[in-house]
Design an enzyme around this catalytic site. Sequence first.
Site, PDB file in Angstrom:
ATOM      1  CB  CYS A   2      99.843  87.982  75.066  1.00  0.00           C
ATOM      2  SG  CYS A   2     101.463  88.079  76.652  1.00  0.00           S
ATOM      3  CG  LEU A  50      98.084  85.241  81.232  1.00  0.00           C
ATOM      4  CD1 LEU A  50      96.848  85.705  82.469  1.00  0.00           C
ATOM      5  CD2 LEU A  50      97.738  83.700  80.808  1.00  0.00           C
ATOM      6  CB  ILE A 288      87.176  67.270  82.428  1.00  0.00           C
ATOM      7  CG1 ILE A 288      85.770  67.834  81.962  1.00  0.00           C
ATOM      8  CG2 ILE A 288      87.773  67.331  80.735  1.00  0.00           C
ATOM      9  CD1 ILE A 288      85.064  69.147  81.490  1.00  0.00           C
TER      10      ILE A 288
END
Length: 561
Positions: A2, A50, A288
């Site tokens: 949050c 969140l 990635i």
Amino acid sequence: MCGIWALFGSDECLSVQCTNAMKIAHRGPDAFRFENVNGFTNCCFGFHRLAIVDQLYGMQPLRVKKFPYLWLCYNGEIYNHIRLKNQFEFEYQTKVDGEILLHLYDRFGIEKMASMLDGVFAFILLDTANRKVFLGRDTYGVRPLFRLLTDDGFLAVCSEAKGLLDLKTSMSTPAKITAFLPGHFEVFDLKLTGKVESVQMDRFHCCTEEPKHAAYNILEGLGTGFELETVKSNIRILFESAVKKRLMAHRRIGCLLSGGLDSSLVAATLVKLAKEEQLLYPIQTFSIGAEDSPDVAAARKVAAHIGSEHHEVNFTPEEGICALEEVIVHLESYDITTVRASVGMYLISKYIREKTDSVVIFSGEGSDELTQGYIYFHKAPSPKAAAEDSVRLLKELYLFDVLRADRTTAAHGLELRVPFLDHRFTAYYLSLPEEMRVPKDGVEKHLLREAFKGLNLIPDEILWRRKEAFSDGMTSMKKSWYTSLQEHIESEVSDSQFEKASKQFPSNPPTTKEGFFIRQIFEKHYPGRCEWMPHYWMPRWIKATDPSARTLSIYKPDKDQ
């Protein structure tokens, strides 16, 4: 995960000040609340949510009927909240993990409260009955917290420094903004005017001490003594426990997977436990890199071995260069390694947010610091020196790797979980004899690898794979990402500009054009705030001008790459 923000004793109208709270809106995309404090017209809380645990009652500041005088704003997860609730027979009003802070504070006071929490957290606790404000942050600073305190007692607190930058204060010069120290709590007296005075700042936990909450969680099978088989078994038990407790979530769990040892151990253990706990979805793993990167190839092998739903994000240096400024703004740092490694993590987090429904993301941060994984540890003059440097690195994580991991994921509203930084796991590993923890037979992290040998948890070639820095491993061996970045910078920074670098930036002067370029971007957004980073991250015990492992003479890539 949050964003928290609070002001105590603001001289400026709160409706003007509260626009600053919106600068951290990315940390909590699900909801926002702004709340004044009864009886203190110049004090308020801002909260970006969140939602991970308790969808209904999770809004903050958290207040419960039993303690109408307590206001709590926190960012984090308390993994042992149910265990402590049952242990002390607390009566809960919500299902929020943070409610445990209110009960523990009421019964034991602030110091014991903080030391009993097994998790990651940054909190602001207001007690209007006793007119006190408390701040605290977890052992490694996995969750961020910044504070601004003026000479006349105006206190402002925020998850990220950017939420404090443009606050109006009565001071003629900009007020100092500092990172709150991990493992510490601070106590302020709250005056009737809403202003505060700091009266106590103390450490409640250090990484080398067994955490106090361990007493309430008996783990079966833990052995005593330093016989190798016992130690290996204990490492496995504590690591698995660290991953298992972090499964606490109502949102989908995924895992970053670079194909290195650390993220592979986390991902494999996570997939294994998710099956045992009968999670209703497959674990997604994410890597990635450029098409021919060693990381992408290794991650693919691990994902196939553990049976995760694997996603590969293609990375090009051009994309990285385009994202650089955004990344530096989120990081609030100009450290070269941090910036380099953050670009890949920022782009993979963006992919996760846009293309998947995973929100809680596991990662391998902390292992290199804990288990002496950096290649320069091969050059440590003694096991004692290596052990001391390991602790130094852990204590500085909040300035570097943990900062990177938080900001790059929080930028996209994701929540990071880092099992290698479990209080109990780290305290145990650091209690082992110094000789056991050093590189052995030319291999760093030998003990950790040895502990998982012969279990078929991850492929053997990955278990014994050499260390690659994330920012190096995601590009091909022929050309590192940092080489592409440096070539771009060469065209942007002239020799005459660079010659003036130490005059322009006398504090932490950049020694390379890359450092100069990054610093210019930082100063553009955060002018005069270079003290947020006390020094650059660099290897020890060797003459190094660049922090990348690939530039070190002791770097030996694996033969099959």
